[in-house]
Design an enzyme around this catalytic site. Structure first.
Site, PDB file in Angstrom:
ATOM      1  N   ASP A 221       0.858  -1.178   0.000  1.00 54.06           N
ATOM      2  CA  ASP A 221       0.000   0.000   0.000  1.00 54.06           C
ATOM      3  C   ASP A 221       0.899   1.235   0.000  1.00 54.06           C
ATOM      4  O   ASP A 221       2.129   1.120  -0.023  1.00 54.06           O
ATOM      5  CB  ASP A 221      -0.934   0.005   1.221  1.00 54.06           C
ATOM      6  CG  ASP A 221      -2.279   0.693   0.923  1.00 54.06           C
ATOM      7  OD1 ASP A 221      -2.251   1.794   0.340  1.00 54.06           O
ATOM      8  OD2 ASP A 221      -3.330   0.142   1.277  1.00 54.06           O
ATOM      9  N   HIS A 259     -13.360  -1.262  -7.071  1.00 52.19           N
ATOM     10  CA  HIS A 259     -14.604  -0.477  -7.083  1.00 52.19           C
ATOM     11  C   HIS A 259     -14.358   1.000  -6.789  1.00 52.19           C
ATOM     12  O   HIS A 259     -15.267   1.824  -6.944  1.00 52.19           O
ATOM     13  CB  HIS A 259     -15.644  -1.074  -6.128  1.00 52.19           C
ATOM     14  CG  HIS A 259     -15.366  -0.866  -4.670  1.00 52.19           C
ATOM     15  ND1 HIS A 259     -16.321  -1.092  -3.697  1.00 52.19           N
ATOM     16  CD2 HIS A 259     -14.255  -0.469  -4.001  1.00 52.19           C
ATOM     17  CE1 HIS A 259     -15.822  -0.836  -2.512  1.00 52.19           C
ATOM     18  NE2 HIS A 259     -14.573  -0.461  -2.661  1.00 52.19           N
TER      19      HIS A 259
END
Length: 353
Positions: A221, A259
């Site tokens: 990340d 998404h």
């Protein structure tokens, strides 16, 4: 004339009226606000520690609050079946936990408290008031219209909000991973290395490695995110930008990442994933919503709310139908995919080069 009871009313007479529908929507926010109130007062944790019902007086004393106000709060939450009442004597009752309230304890294994605190946070409510402007002209994103920056910039600039998001994402990851590991653990069989792209502080990959100890996990990340990730046996934390590169592994894992993005970004990201995995037996494991046309889907309402949440809080994020998923997979150069449904709003999608 005899008065009809509800049992004797006809189906037409018991049908919900349009006015009732609107009233139900008008009254939609207070239940969430009262869940937040209960968590902040520590009521679920107080009840969890007790082996017997607690009276209103004792509960008010432990919290340090007014009996009258607390009575009204508890009356509401009992009506909504969050807590339960149990007789203590012929003249008094006490409060006890319910299966619902146990999910609101702060440190329970299956706690949803951090999710409740995030979605009921005042800062998270303002963007919804900007939605009509976005629908009218598509010029200024609802979140940016509310705060002058997008969601990710807002999180970086506000450490308190960043912690709130991290805690909620970790909570959500625990819930979703439980459904993944129970519903289709076979997707992790035969993997030696697995990189969780956008893995936040490593909750999901930590649970995968705990359940599948033969896997060497990588939590990938942004640097400022993984800098606060706790050490986890079998997991290496790496900082970087997923649109620049993805660490090589037998498989890439992405849970509720795609998404957040428009098709163009999804295709670009999936191409990076394809570069990171073996072309003969590698795969990308995606955990995301697949919108279906069936109205009786168990999580239909959650899925539709999630889609509108993406429109309100992200730049171009959305939940996708099967046809929309198929399009981005094909454009990214993948040849086939399988979908497995689990006991969650999301499905598990395995995508192959």
């Amino acid at each position: 004339m005899a008065t009809k009871t509800r049992d004797t009313l006809t189906s037409e007479e018991t049908e919900v009226t349009p006015q009732e529908v609107i009233w139900n929507h008008i009254c939609g926010f207070p239940p969430l606000a009262l869940l937040r109130c209960a968590i902040e007062l520590g009521i679920p944790d107080i009840l969890e520690k007790r082996e017997s019902p607690i009276t209103l007086a004792d509960l008010a004393s432990e919290i340090g609050c007014s009996r009258s106000s607390l009575h009204r709060v508890m009356r509401f939450l009992i009506h909504y079946k969050v807590f339960q009442e149990k007789p203590i004597s012929e003249t008094s009752v006490g409060y006890i936990q319910s299966p619902v309230s146990r999910l609101l304890t702060r440190h329970g294994k299956h706690s949803m408290a951090d999710l409740v605190l995030l979605v009921s946070n005042p800062e998270m409510l303002a963007p919804w008031g900007k939605l009509s402007g976005w629908v009218l002209d598509n010029k200024e994103l609802p979140f940016k219209a509310a705060y002058g920056k997008d969601l990710w910039e807002f999180i970086v600039a506000n450490p308190d909000q960043s912690k709130l998001f991290n805690d909620a994402f970790a909570c959500d990851a625990r819930l979703t991973m439980a459904a993944v590991l129970e519903g289709c653990p076979q997707v992790f069989e035969g993997l030696g290395t697995l990189v969780d792209v956008g893995g936040n502080i490593g909750t999901a990959i930590g649970l995968i490695v705990e359940a599948c100890p033969w896997i060497n996990g990588v939590n990938f990340d942004l640097p400022h995110v993984v800098s606060s990730a706790p050490a986890c046996r079998g997991v290496e934390h790496l900082g970087g930008n997923m649109f620049d590169h993805i660490p090589k592994a037998d498989a890439v894992y992405m849970m509720k990442i795609l998404h957040d993005w428009a098709d163009e970004e999804c295709i670009a990201l999936l191409r990076k994933c394809r570069e990171a995995i073996p072309q003969d037996n590698g795969k990308v494991i995606i955990v995301d919503i697949v919108l279906e046309s069936k109205e009786d889907h168990r999580f239909k309402e959650v899925q539709l709310v999630s889609d509108l949440t993406m429109m309100t809080f992200t730049n171009k994020g959305k939940e996708r139908t099967l046809a929309e998923w198929s399009y981005v997979f094909h454009e990214a150069g993948f040849t086939r995919y399988t979908i497995k449904h689990i006991q969650a709003p999301q499905s598990v999608i395995e995508v192959y080069p």
